[in-house]
Enzyme design. Structure first.
Site, PDB file in Angstrom:
ATOM      1  N   LYS A  12      33.403  40.275  50.059  1.00 51.78           N
ATOM      2  CA  LYS A  12      33.805  39.126  49.265  1.00 51.78           C
ATOM      3  C   LYS A  12      34.892  38.299  49.951  1.00 51.78           C
ATOM      4  O   LYS A  12      35.586  37.510  49.308  1.00 51.78           O
ATOM      5  CB  LYS A  12      34.270  39.595  47.886  1.00 51.78           C
ATOM      6  CG  LYS A  12      33.163  40.327  47.116  1.00 51.78           C
ATOM      7  CD  LYS A  12      33.610  40.778  45.748  1.00 51.78           C
ATOM      8  CE  LYS A  12      32.483  41.525  45.036  1.00 51.78           C
ATOM      9  NZ  LYS A  12      32.848  41.934  43.664  1.00 51.78           N
ATOM     10  N   ARG A  70      39.703  47.966  56.471  1.00 50.81           N
ATOM     11  CA  ARG A  70      39.890  48.545  55.137  1.00 50.81           C
ATOM     12  C   ARG A  70      38.668  48.372  54.247  1.00 50.81           C
ATOM     13  O   ARG A  70      38.623  48.919  53.137  1.00 50.81           O
ATOM     14  CB  ARG A  70      41.102  47.915  54.450  1.00 50.81           C
ATOM     15  CG  ARG A  70      42.411  48.154  55.178  1.00 50.81           C
ATOM     16  CD  ARG A  70      43.601  47.847  54.291  1.00 50.81           C
ATOM     17  NE  ARG A  70      43.677  46.449  53.905  1.00 50.81           N
ATOM     18  CZ  ARG A  70      44.345  45.504  54.587  1.00 50.81           C
ATOM     19  NH1 ARG A  70      44.956  45.841  55.718  1.00 50.81           N
ATOM     20  NH2 ARG A  70      44.406  44.262  54.152  1.00 50.81           N
ATOM     21  N   ASN A 127      29.136  43.625  40.137  1.00 54.68           N
ATOM     22  CA  ASN A 127      28.619  44.252  38.924  1.00 54.68           C
ATOM     23  C   ASN A 127      27.110  44.091  38.770  1.00 54.68           C
ATOM     24  O   ASN A 127      26.416  44.996  38.322  1.00 54.68           O
ATOM     25  CB  ASN A 127      29.333  43.668  37.703  1.00 54.68           C
ATOM     26  CG  ASN A 127      29.375  44.644  36.544  1.00 54.68           C
ATOM     27  OD1 ASN A 127      29.044  45.811  36.695  1.00 54.68           O
ATOM     28  ND2 ASN A 127      29.783  44.164  35.384  1.00 54.68           N
ATOM     29  N   ARG A 158      35.182  47.169  33.883  1.00 51.81           N
ATOM     30  CA  ARG A 158      33.996  46.315  34.049  1.00 51.81           C
ATOM     31  C   ARG A 158      32.877  46.835  33.175  1.00 51.81           C
ATOM     32  O   ARG A 158      32.756  48.043  32.924  1.00 51.81           O
ATOM     33  CB  ARG A 158      33.537  46.293  35.513  1.00 51.81           C
ATOM     34  CG  ARG A 158      34.571  45.799  36.492  1.00 51.81           C
ATOM     35  CD  ARG A 158      34.968  44.354  36.258  1.00 51.81           C
ATOM     36  NE  ARG A 158      33.837  43.460  36.403  1.00 51.81           N
ATOM     37  CZ  ARG A 158      33.443  42.945  37.566  1.00 51.81           C
ATOM     38  NH1 ARG A 158      34.080  43.268  38.693  1.00 51.81           N
ATOM     39  NH2 ARG A 158      32.428  42.120  37.623  1.00 51.81           N
TER      40      ARG A 158
END
Length: 268
Positions: free
Chosen positions: A51, A120, A161, A257
């Site tokens: 992202k 990471r 999600n 979520r």
């Protein structure tokens, strides 16, 4: 929050429109202080990992953007109109410009800082250099649920999600299955499915996960009407009948979520 396929679409678009050219960089809102230093620099290339979006400039500076929950790029042909709203960064190339509003991050990093950030992150199913073995090593040692691990960006980068819910459904996996209980064949099927589904998202700009035999055309049902677009099995369909077996889709909260699954097709 945009999922990884949208960041890869933006990287491709910005690569096409700006790469190889000096660009105007401005901060109408005044909160991106580095804009003045970058103004007129050559935009070398754009890329995404999960992202995160990066704009590489010829002087070894990299603009790092994370859209977060509210960030958005608005693309327009030149000449651009006066900025409207709180534009954090305006980028202007030969034929098009783009305005960035509301990102979680918009900052300049060095190439070393980009590599530290990349280190990471888990493997991104949309990148050619992705090594799914790194994700498998984390998953197979974990007591966390598969549903939680798929959303952990240090395990897998770019999965959100919607893709989480859909890939678990398509592979008949209960979302609360512990990672260490996932078999190697199951993991390989999940990874391959993510590559296929997310690559389709890059091409179309929407999340489509429904197989042809369950499509509106094949079943006679009404197409999905949702601001996210795309035909899906369980995502945001809580209480609606499963497209395969008719059982109402279940929903619950997991780590803040919403989780969606079919209790019949994805039985423990």
């Amino acid at each position: 929050m945009p999922e990884g396929h949208m960041l890869h679409r933006l990287a491709r678009l910005h690569q096409q429109r700006f790469a190889g050219n000096p660009v105007g960089v401005h901060s109408p809102q005044g909160r991106f202080a580095a804009a003045e230093e970058l103004d007129g620099a050559t935009f070398e290339h754009a890329e995404a990992h999960g992202k995160h979006l990066w704009h590489f400039y010829g002087d070894d500076r990299v603009v790092h953007v994370h859209l977060g929950l509210y960030g958005k790029f608005t693309e327009s042909p030149v000449p651009l109109e006066q900025p409207r709203g709180k534009v954090r960064m305006r980028l202007v190339g030969p034929t098009h410009g783009t305005d960035l509003r509301g990102p979680a991050a918009c900052e300049v990093l060095s190439p070393d800082e980009v590599e530290n950030l990349r280190a990471r992150l888990g493997p991104d199913p949309l990148r050619e250099d992705a090594d799914p073995e790194h994700a498998w090593e984390r998953i197979t040692r974990s007591r966390s649920t598969v549903a939680a691990l798929l959303m952990d960006q240090t395990v897998l980068a770019g999965v959100g999600n919607a893709y989480r819910a859909e890939v678990l459904f398509r592979n008949s996996l209960p979302p609360r299955l512990p990672g260490r209980s996932l078999s190697r064949p199951q993991w390989e099927a999940v990874w391959g499915d993510l590559v296929r589904l997310m690559s389709g998202g890059v091409r179309t700009g929407r999340i489509d996960t429904v197989r042809s035999e369950h499509s509106p055309e094949a079943t006679g049902r009404q197409p999905r009407r949702d601001r996210h677009g795309g035909e899906v099995y369980v995502y945001r369909r809580g209480g609606a009948p499963c497209l395969v077996c008719g059982t109402p889709v279940s929903t619950a909260e997991l780590q803040g979520r919403n989780l969606y699954w079919c209790p019949s097709c994805q039985a423990d």
